[in-house]
Every structure is written in structure tokens, then in C-alpha cells.
Design an enzyme around this catalytic site. Structure first.
Site, short mmCIF file in Angstrom:
data_model
loop_
_atom_site.label_atom_id
_atom_site.label_comp_id
_atom_site.label_asym_id
_atom_site.label_seq_id
_atom_site.Cartn_x
_atom_site.Cartn_y
_atom_site.Cartn_z
N GLY A 1 38.41 52.72 41.75
CA GLY A 1 38.70 53.05 43.13
C GLY A 1 38.74 54.56 43.29
O GLY A 1 38.86 55.29 42.31
N SER A 2 38.64 55.04 44.54
CA SER A 2 38.84 56.46 44.79
C SER A 2 40.34 56.74 44.91
O SER A 2 41.15 55.82 44.88
CB SER A 2 38.12 56.87 46.08
OG SER A 2 36.73 56.81 45.90
N GLY A 3 40.67 58.01 45.05
CA GLY A 3 42.08 58.39 45.17
C GLY A 3 42.66 58.94 43.88
O GLY A 3 43.83 59.31 43.83
N HIS A 4 41.82 58.99 42.81
CA HIS A 4 42.28 59.48 41.51
C HIS A 4 41.63 60.81 41.16
O HIS A 4 41.64 61.22 40.00
CB HIS A 4 41.97 58.46 40.41
CG HIS A 4 42.47 57.09 40.72
ND1 HIS A 4 43.79 56.84 40.97
CD2 HIS A 4 41.83 55.89 40.85
CE1 HIS A 4 43.95 55.54 41.22
NE2 HIS A 4 42.76 54.95 41.18
N HIS B 1 48.29 53.67 41.07
CA HIS B 1 48.22 53.30 42.48
C HIS B 1 49.63 53.19 43.05
O HIS B 1 49.84 52.65 44.12
CB HIS B 1 47.52 51.96 42.66
CG HIS B 1 46.25 51.86 41.90
ND1 HIS B 1 46.19 51.39 40.62
CD2 HIS B 1 45.00 52.21 42.26
CE1 HIS B 1 44.93 51.45 40.21
NE2 HIS B 1 44.19 51.94 41.17
#
Lengths: 212, 331
Positions: free
Chosen positions: B54-57, B219
Site C-alpha cells: 500500500g502507499s503511505g509508507h 498502518h
């Protein structure tokens, strides 16, 4: 691979796709009892894409055809149903390469590959209250009938009947996989939505076979 | 919560577009599949190393694409696994005669998508394998995962397999290296605040003004326990002790030590944590051979940090020491 075989496979896939689209609401209602109610929606979105892309699929042989179906439904069906149904079609596709002709024996091998694929991908097994609890014993029954020398029509009827009975019998099981598992013991008393959907699909395939 | 955002649905594509425009000589952006790849790739003479998540990292993983690191990264939306067809198309696009390695942090959604893409691509004739990374010591199972989660320690697996691939290793050899590094890498994180996904606009979970979450996932999934805020040195102890016990790391070991920021913690605080961790390891006879302080794998704007230890041997240290060129390291 004979053209006749491919036509049979096309009939089976088209019936699965059309049933998933026609029965969107019914499948969703099954799932809403203990799951999250998205089974009908998910399958319909994947299989309506199969119908939309129908003419563009390459038809060199059964394996190639089924693999393209696997790509479409894995990409279009949301949640975990995409990879699970996609795996079933992909494993059936790979297994089809071993056969020159899609006989009853080949169909059993493809069904086994499909259910083994679902087990592996979903980390699930018999007794977890999934479509496996209908499809695996029904495949056993189909194989038993073929081995006993029954005629093709009787084999098909027995397959559909067994799938229905086993799907209904999932009522007694407690869900251990998927969203329905969050309901735990409360899932007992209602059949698994995926198993019922598979029963309805197989009944339609068998009922329409003579006029396919 | 104030954010730099236009349409939340376009958050990831707009980030990727910016990344590509900032690095025109080294990166290529393929918008159809959210794909960031080396501009000169795929290199036909080496195994292609691909990571998806996922993105966001960020900077993981789109900003660590470059020579000596990833050949491509294919992200999903924020905290969501990439769609199957993105991974499938990326795998085919990155196929070199020496093969493709898909690196995946161990989360249920990612695992299913990448295994499926591997199987599909293999059926189409691509030489492709998948390696799962699970360095988190804090919990066995959590909201998003079966088994241990993959967190910031994945940086070391990426660095080592990419170096091995650049040196010409074949796919089996690259996997051997990756499994080895994964097996000696351990991480644990702590959150001081929750994070806010752009599409949600509010914090993902509640954490009291005086509370911290020990063992948090990337997350914001729950970890080992919630505790009252404590002095930084005590927090280092809370993270380091379970990590050291887990492998276990012992007297005489030589390690790489990473203090990774989770997105909302100033670098000054990370160095403060690093200093204490380094000293505490030295007291236990554990020598820090390589140091990493900064943001490697974040959780959007979460205030917090993770500590990673890797047990070094000559092979791993040599691979970590190989040169690499990625956007976040360009001066």
C-alpha cells in the site's frame, strides 16, 4: 484440442458468468445473513466484465481461454473473492494442458485443481464453511459416477444434486474463514453463501447442457 | 486535520507524478499501473527486484527505486494492496531473462495478490518468485496479517537482494540472500500519535494525549500493549529488549542498527533514540557495525519510531555496503 471441447468450456464459463450477473441480488442476500453481503455484487462485477470482453478472448485452446478468464475476474472481483475465484480458473487452465480432450475425467482433474487452488490461496480446508464444502464432495461424487460407468447425463445430474445437498448441509458448520467467520457460532443455521451460489450455478449448467 | 491534498482519490497518482517529474533521468512513471520503475529498466542482465505494498509508507517503496535498490515499485492506494492487474502487468513488464523477484511485506491482502500474480505470470512463462518479509517481533497476528508483519526491516532485505542482483546473482541465489537477511532482521515500533489517511481526513485510531502504543504496525494496527508516555530511554528499553530476546542477539554479535521515523517525528528525536539504543547494545556486548537513522518506512504522519537490528556477517555487510542511487539520497 478439439473445437467441440472449447465450445463446451465456453458454454460452462458463459453460464457461470450469466448466472452470477442474473443472481446478483440473491447471492448478496445469502451473504448478508452472516457475511458482509458483498458476494453478489463482487461476483457480478467480475463476471459482467467477462461477458463484456467475451469476443476479445483468444481461443487457441481451452487452457489459453480459461487463463484469460482468470485474469479478468481476479482483476475485477473485489476483496478476497477475486484471487480465490481467479485461482480456481487459473489452476483449471493449467490442468487442461495435460489433456488432449476435455472428458469427464479431465473435468474432474480440473475441478480438483480448482478446489486445491482455493484451499491454498485462502488457507482453508473442508469444514471451514466455504464453497469447498459443496464443491469437493460433489467432485468426489462425479468421479465415483464416472468410474462406475454411468452415462454422461446421469453423471451431470448426480454432480448437481450432490452440490446442492452439500451446500444446504453447510448450515451445520461454523464459519472459520472470510468475513462470515466474525459471526462465529452465529453462522450455524445458515448455509454458506458461496456454497449455495456454486450449487445454483452448477444446476444451471446441468439443466441447460442438452441445448448448449 | 489539515493536509496538502486536492482530490483524495488522486493522492497517490499526484505523488507519483511529482516523484517522476523530480527525477526525469532516473525514474519512469507508468500511470496505468501506478508503476515507478528505473528509467533504464528492465536491465536484461540482472534479476529485476520489485516491491509492492500500500502507499503511505514513503519513502518505501516508490522512492527507493534506483540503481542498487528496487528496479520497480507498484503501490496500491493508501494502506491498500495494489490491484492484481497492476502487479500482474508490472511483473510482465519487468521480466528479464534472469527473472523477477517480488518482495512483499507479510500482510494478508498483499500476500494473496502477489502470490496470484506470481502464479499467473509463471503460467505465462515469466521466471518469477515471491519473497515475504516478516521482521516485526511485536505480534504474531494482527488486524491485517496472518503471522508476523513486515515492517521497516524490509529495507535491509531490499538492499541486500538488490546488491546481489547487481553483482549478477541468479534468481535462486538472490532469494537465498533475501531469506537469510530476513531471518536475522528484527523490528519493533512505537506510536506516539495515530496517523490520518488523506481519504479519511481524521485519525485512524484513538490514542490518548498521554498514551503510546508499543509494538504498533505500520498502518497503526494495535501492537503489544498501550502504555502511559515515559522517558525516551525507557521507550528504547521497551523496544530493544523484545528485539534482542527474539532472535536472540547476543554478546559478540555485530549488527546494523536502524532507528526509523514513522513520519511525524523530528529527526532530532530519532538521533536521541539512536544514541541510547547504541549505548545499550554496547553494554550487552553487541557492536553496531552499520547505522541508519531517518525515515525508511513510515505510516503517513504518525509520530513514532521503530528500531531494527540485523545480525551482520561478512556477506550481509558487504552487500549492505554496495553503492546505490535513489531519489531520497541524492544531494
Amino acid at each position: 484440442m478439439t473445437a467441440t471441447n472449447l465450445a463446451d468450456i465456453e458454454y460452462v464459463v458463459r453460464t457461470i458468468a450469466q448466472t452470477a450477473v442474473d443472481k446478483e441480488k440473491e447471492f448478496g442476500d445469502f451473504d448478508a445473513v452472516v457475511g458482509d453481503g458483498d458476494l453478489g455484487y463482487s461476483l457480478a462485477r467480475g463476471f459482467e466484465k467477462v461477458l463484456a470482453d467475451w469476443d476479445s478472448y483468444k481461443r487457441e485452446d481451452v487452457s489459453t481461454f480459461l487463463q484469460q478468464i482468470a485474469v479478468t475476474i481476479t482483476s475485477r472481483i473485489g476483496g478476497s473473492s477475486g484471487p480465490l475465484w481467479g485461482t480456481a480458473f487459473l489452476r483449471a487452465s493449467v490442468t487442461a494442458k495435460q489433456f488432449n480432450e476435455i472428458t469427464g475425467t479431465a473435468a474432474v482433474a480440473m475441478l480438483r485443481a480448482a478446489t486445491d487452488g482455493i484451499k491454498a490461496r485462502g488457507n482453508s480446508d473442508l469444514g471451514d464453511k466455504t464453497l469447498l464444502d459443496a464443491l469437493v464432495p460433489a467432485t468426489d461424487e462425479l468421479e465415483r459416477m464416472i468410474t462406475s460407468g454411468a452415462n454422461a447425463a446421469d453423471c451431470r445430474e448426480a454432480f448437481a444434486k450432490s452440490t446442492r445437498e452439500r451446500a444446504e448441509a453447510t448450515s451445520e458448520l461454523e464459519a472459520k474463514r472470510g468475513r462470515a467467520s466474525y459471526s462465529g457460532e452465529r453462522s450455524i443455521g445458515s448455509p454458506d453463501a458461496g456454497a449455495l451460489a456454486v450449487a445454483i450455478i452448477i444446476e444451471r449448467i446441468v439443466a441447460g447442457w442438452p441445448e448448449r | 486535520m489539515k493536509k496538502f491534498v486536492n482530490n483524495p482519490q488522486q493522492f497517490v497518482p499526484e505523488m507519483l507524478e511529482g516523484l517522476a517529474l523530480a527525477n526525469p533521468d532516473t525514474l519512469k512513471y507508468v500511470p496505468e499501473y501506478n508503476l515507478i520503475m528505473r528509467a533504464d529498466g528492465p536491465d536484461q542482465n540482472k534479476v529485476s527486484i520489485v516491491q509492492g505494498s500500500g502507499s503511505g509508507h514513503e519513502p518505501a517503496h516508490v522512492m527507493i527505486v534506483g540503481k542498487g535498490m528496487l528496479d520497480a515499485a507498484c503501490p496500491g492506494d493508501v494502506f491498500a494492496a495494489p490491484p492484481f492487474d497492476y502487479v500482474h502487468e508490472t511483473t510482465k513488464l519487468m521480466a528479464s531473462p534472469k527473472g523477477v523477484l517480488l518482495l512483499v511485506n507479510n500482510y494478508t491482502g498483499d500476500k494473496m495478490v502477489f502470490e496470484m500474480a506470481q502464479e499467473m505470470s509463471a503460467a505465462e512463462g515469466v521466471n518469477v518468485k515471491t519473497l515475504f518479509i516478516n521482521d516485526d517481533v511485536s505480534v504474531e497476528d494482527s488486524t491485517y496479517t496472518i503471522g508476523r508483519r513486515g515492517v521497516a526491516g524490509n529495507f535491509f532485505v531490499i538492499k541486500a537482494v538488490a546488491a546481489a542482483a547487481e553483482r549478477g546473482a541468479d534468481l535462486d541465489e538472490v532469494i537465498r540472500v533475501g531469506e537469510k537477511v530476513n531471518s536475522v532482521t528484527r523490528t519493533m515500533g512505537v506510536a506516539l500519535t495515530a496517523c490520518t489517511p488523506p481519504a479519511k481526513g481524521s485519525p485512524l485510531f484513538e490514542l490518548g494525549e498521554d498514551e503510546i502504543e508499543l509494538g504498533v504496525g505500520i498502518h497503526g494496527e494495535p501492537g503489544r500493549r498501550r502504555a502511559k508516555i515515559m522517558p525516551a530511554n525507557d521507550i528504547v528499553e521497551e523496544l530493544l529488549t523484545p528485539i534482542v530476546k527474539d532472535l536472540p542477539f547476543s554478546d559478540g554479535d555485530r549488527v546494523a542498527l536502524m532507528v526509523n521515523g514513522l513520519g511525524g517525528t523530528p529527526i532530532s528525536e530519532l538521533y536521541l533514540l539512536y544514541g541510547q539504543a547504541h549505548k545499550r547494545l554496547a553494554e550487552q556486548g553487541i557492536t553496531v557495525g552499520r547505522s541508519y537513522v531517518g525515515e525508511y518506512c513510515t505510516s503517513l504522519d504518525m509520530a513514532g519510531a521503530s528500531i531494527t537490528l540485523v545480525r551482520l556477517d561478512d556477506e550481509i555487510e558487504s552487500l549492505l555496503n554496495d553503492p546505490a542511487e535513489i531519489p531520497i539520497r541524492v544531494f
